[in-house]
Design an enzyme around this catalytic site. Sequence first.
Site, PDB file in Angstrom:
ATOM      1  CD1 TRP A  99      -4.192   8.572   0.828  1.00 47.78           C
ATOM      2  CD2 TRP A  99      -4.182   6.513   1.620  1.00 47.78           C
ATOM      3  NE1 TRP A  99      -2.721   8.061   0.842  1.00 47.78           N
ATOM      4  CE2 TRP A  99      -2.449   6.958   1.310  1.00 47.78           C
ATOM      5  CE3 TRP A  99      -4.098   5.181   2.124  1.00 47.78           C
ATOM      6  CZ2 TRP A  99      -1.572   6.093   1.356  1.00 47.78           C
ATOM      7  CZ3 TRP A  99      -2.962   4.271   2.168  1.00 47.78           C
ATOM      8  CH2 TRP A  99      -1.696   4.866   1.918  1.00 47.78           C
ATOM      9  CG  ASP A 166      -8.381   9.854   6.539  1.00 47.18           C
ATOM     10  OD1 ASP A 166      -7.593  10.588   7.389  1.00 47.18           O
ATOM     11  OD2 ASP A 166      -7.881   9.058   6.026  1.00 47.18           O
ATOM     12  CE  LYS A 190      -0.281  12.169   6.238  1.00 46.62           C
ATOM     13  NZ  LYS A 190       0.725  11.919   5.037  1.00 46.62           N
TER      14      LYS A 190
END
Length: 355
Positions: A99, A166, A190
């Site tokens: 990511w 992030d 999450k």
Amino acid sequence: MKKHIFNAGPCILPQPAIESAIAAIRDFDGTGVGVLEISHRTPGWDRIMSETEQLWKELLNIPEGYKVLFLGGGASTQFCYVPFNLLGKKAAYLQTGVWAKKAAKEAKLFGEVEIVASSEDANYTYIPTGYTIPADADYFHITTNNTIYGTEIHTDLDSPVPLVADMSSDILSRPVDVSKYALIYGGAQKNVGPAGVTFVIVREDILGKVDRAIPTMIDYRTHVNNSSMFNTPPVFAIYVMHETLKWVKELGGVEAMYKMNLAKAELLYNEIDRNKMFVGTARKEDRSIMNVCFVMAEEYKDKEAAFMEFAKERGMVGIKGHRSVGGFRASIYNACPLESVQALVDCMKEFESNY
């Protein structure tokens, strides 16, 4: 049979938030209209939006000068939002997983990108150290927790340039000094809600510094000036986020969550290190307290499918490792109870005794 949910995301949510959401689908705020059907201009919805932002500010001790935004598109869309709004000439990125690599790739569309360090050489099994952040960068971007590889940056870094993070998969799992960051973003799915809403915590003074024209919906200032309601927000996802944040507060806030998360992680990592059938994949000092990755020891590789089936029969859900790592991954986010982690540990012990 009780199910123990270890999905990497969307993942387990607090039961009180789920029950509240079910009730709100039938009737939101005593209006007689469900939350899936209300107008976002309903007075009660204004209250939810305001309370949700206030809960964020309270739980993370967010200083003055920051705005909390609730946007669509997931964290992946923020990969272009960030450079669109912040990258003038050059940005720096720490590459600690797929990511982070994708975020840097998007940024290259807007200017020069310097990868200050990368752990790709070892399949992202560690967090690089000893790198230098270029002082002429417009910002430095990090991914604090690497869901696929099970590594995590455990401290708030000092950066000579605006720090962007992030935090999709470890937000609210541990205390964070927000004042060290210019911008924090992440997908909710999450620790803070269902898929469909993205949180952005942005220091307002970093905006409006680039020369390029920014499309209205991509400009953070649009959403700052309209309190995340320039267009219809993801109402239901924000409602579940609101209820999840209330749950965190009721349990004692982020400090309390951190203690619980450390206890869960220690329990599972101790078993991985003790059990001769399993091996952890991440460097020990960089192990994530959210995503625990492990594989079968070399001499037991042929037992991988057998353990997966064994665990499934005992109610373990979502422990298959990502294809990039293989083996197993137990995501033990905030709402994952210690009881479930203990059940997985017991399962590993039983499997060991059988073989």
